[in-house]
Design a protein around this motif. Structure first.
Motif, short mmCIF file in Angstrom:
data_model
loop_
_atom_site.label_atom_id
_atom_site.label_comp_id
_atom_site.label_asym_id
_atom_site.label_seq_id
_atom_site.Cartn_x
_atom_site.Cartn_y
_atom_site.Cartn_z
N VAL A 191 99.65 94.31 88.22
CA VAL A 191 100.65 94.49 87.17
C VAL A 191 99.97 94.90 85.87
O VAL A 191 98.78 94.63 85.67
CB VAL A 191 101.48 93.21 86.91
CG1 VAL A 191 102.28 92.80 88.13
CG2 VAL A 191 100.58 92.07 86.43
N VAL A 241 100.53 94.19 81.69
CA VAL A 241 101.21 93.26 80.80
C VAL A 241 101.75 94.04 79.61
O VAL A 241 101.00 94.74 78.92
CB VAL A 241 100.25 92.15 80.31
CG1 VAL A 241 100.94 91.25 79.30
CG2 VAL A 241 99.76 91.33 81.50
N VAL A 272 105.89 91.79 82.56
CA VAL A 272 104.92 92.52 83.36
C VAL A 272 105.62 93.63 84.12
O VAL A 272 106.82 93.54 84.43
CB VAL A 272 104.16 91.60 84.35
CG1 VAL A 272 103.42 90.51 83.60
CG2 VAL A 272 105.11 91.00 85.38
N LEU A 302 101.38 83.94 86.99
CA LEU A 302 102.73 84.42 87.19
C LEU A 302 103.59 84.07 85.98
O LEU A 302 103.33 83.09 85.28
CB LEU A 302 103.34 83.79 88.45
CG LEU A 302 102.67 84.10 89.79
CD1 LEU A 302 103.32 83.26 90.89
CD2 LEU A 302 102.77 85.58 90.12
N GLU A 303 104.65 84.86 85.74
CA GLU A 303 105.63 84.45 84.74
C GLU A 303 106.28 83.14 85.22
O GLU A 303 106.46 82.96 86.41
CB GLU A 303 106.70 85.53 84.56
CG GLU A 303 106.15 86.82 83.96
CD GLU A 303 107.22 87.89 83.81
OE1 GLU A 303 107.50 88.24 82.66
OE2 GLU A 303 107.75 88.33 84.83
N VAL A 353 103.00 83.91 81.39
CA VAL A 353 102.54 84.99 80.52
C VAL A 353 103.28 84.89 79.19
O VAL A 353 104.52 84.97 79.15
CB VAL A 353 102.78 86.37 81.15
CG1 VAL A 353 102.31 87.48 80.23
CG2 VAL A 353 102.05 86.45 82.49
N ASP A 405 94.21 96.05 81.56
CA ASP A 405 95.18 96.44 82.60
C ASP A 405 94.52 97.34 83.63
O ASP A 405 93.60 98.08 83.28
CB ASP A 405 96.34 97.23 81.95
CG ASP A 405 97.38 96.34 81.28
OD1 ASP A 405 97.55 95.20 81.73
OD2 ASP A 405 98.00 96.82 80.32
N TYR A 407 98.11 89.81 89.82
CA TYR A 407 99.21 88.96 89.36
C TYR A 407 99.26 87.67 90.18
O TYR A 407 99.60 87.69 91.36
CB TYR A 407 100.52 89.73 89.50
CG TYR A 407 101.72 89.11 88.83
CD1 TYR A 407 101.63 88.52 87.58
CD2 TYR A 407 102.97 89.15 89.45
CE1 TYR A 407 102.75 87.98 86.97
CE2 TYR A 407 104.09 88.63 88.84
CZ TYR A 407 103.98 88.03 87.59
OH TYR A 407 105.08 87.50 86.98
#
Length: 198
Positions: A79, A81, A87, A123-124, A127, A138, A142
């Motif tokens: 991913v 960010v 993401v 993971l969200e 973040v 980047d 993830y």
């Protein structure tokens, strides 16, 4: 002293402040089967906002030392960010990790040989809104990266005696040992939330 041993041992790093005062946390599942080291490496940081919170390496310590390493594989979902902390998925697979042989121990890392891209982020909702430096690295793996390393020179199954996690964009920027054990998911979640609210 309790030791991490082979047979899918889990080693955890409970939430702790790094050298920059940012919280980091992680877990690693380490196994050795048919002389192949398998690692599942997960970033559990609760508020990822800075490059010094990127999980960029794991050193596996052996009681029965291999004499070298062979084939290496890496995998995971990639991913980017975004500036607001969301993401976006990236097509492709990680390509920046490698394995180092360190006098009988094995380190997997994305540091060395150029920009340390493909580090592991949580993971969200782990973040947060990132600072300006995060985008320099980047795309990221993830959540969890999966790695295998062939071990050479063993006549019996090795004993894993511990692991050391590395965060940041340089080897040794922040390193911390893992603690063996498998806390219940609810307990682990409370540990993270409690630390974040402290």
């Amino acid at each position: 002293t309790t030791l991490c041993r082979s047979a899918a041992m889990v080693c955890n790093l409970a939430p702790v402040n790094n050298n920059n005062g940012n919280q980091v946390a992680a877990t690693a599942t380490v196994d050795v089967t048919s002389y192949v080291l398998t690692i599942d490496l997960t970033n559990l940081t609760a508020n990822f906002i800075a490059p010094n919170q990127i999980l960029t390496g794991l050193t596996v310590l052996f009681g029965t030392d291999p004499t070298g390493i062979g084939a290496f594989t890496e995998s995971g979902s990639l991913v980017n960010v975004n500036s607001n902390g969301t993401v976006s998925g990236v097509v492709g697979s990680p390509t920046h990790w490698h394995a180092d042989f360190l006098s009988g121990d094995v380190r997997v890392t994305t540091i060395g040989g150029g920009q340390p891209d493909n580090g592991i982020i949580p993971l969200e909702p782990g973040v947060g809104v990132p600072n300006g430096g995060v985008g320099n690295f980047d795309p990221f793996i993830y959540g969890t990266g999966h790695f295998t390393v062939a071990l050479n020179g063993l006549s019996a199954a090795p004993t894993v005696t511990g692991v050391v996690f590395n965060f940041g964009t340089q080897i040794g920027e922040f390193s911390a040992p893992g603690i063996p054990g498998v806390p219940e998911p609810a307990t682990w979640g409370l540990m993270i939330l409690g630390f974040a609210g402290a």
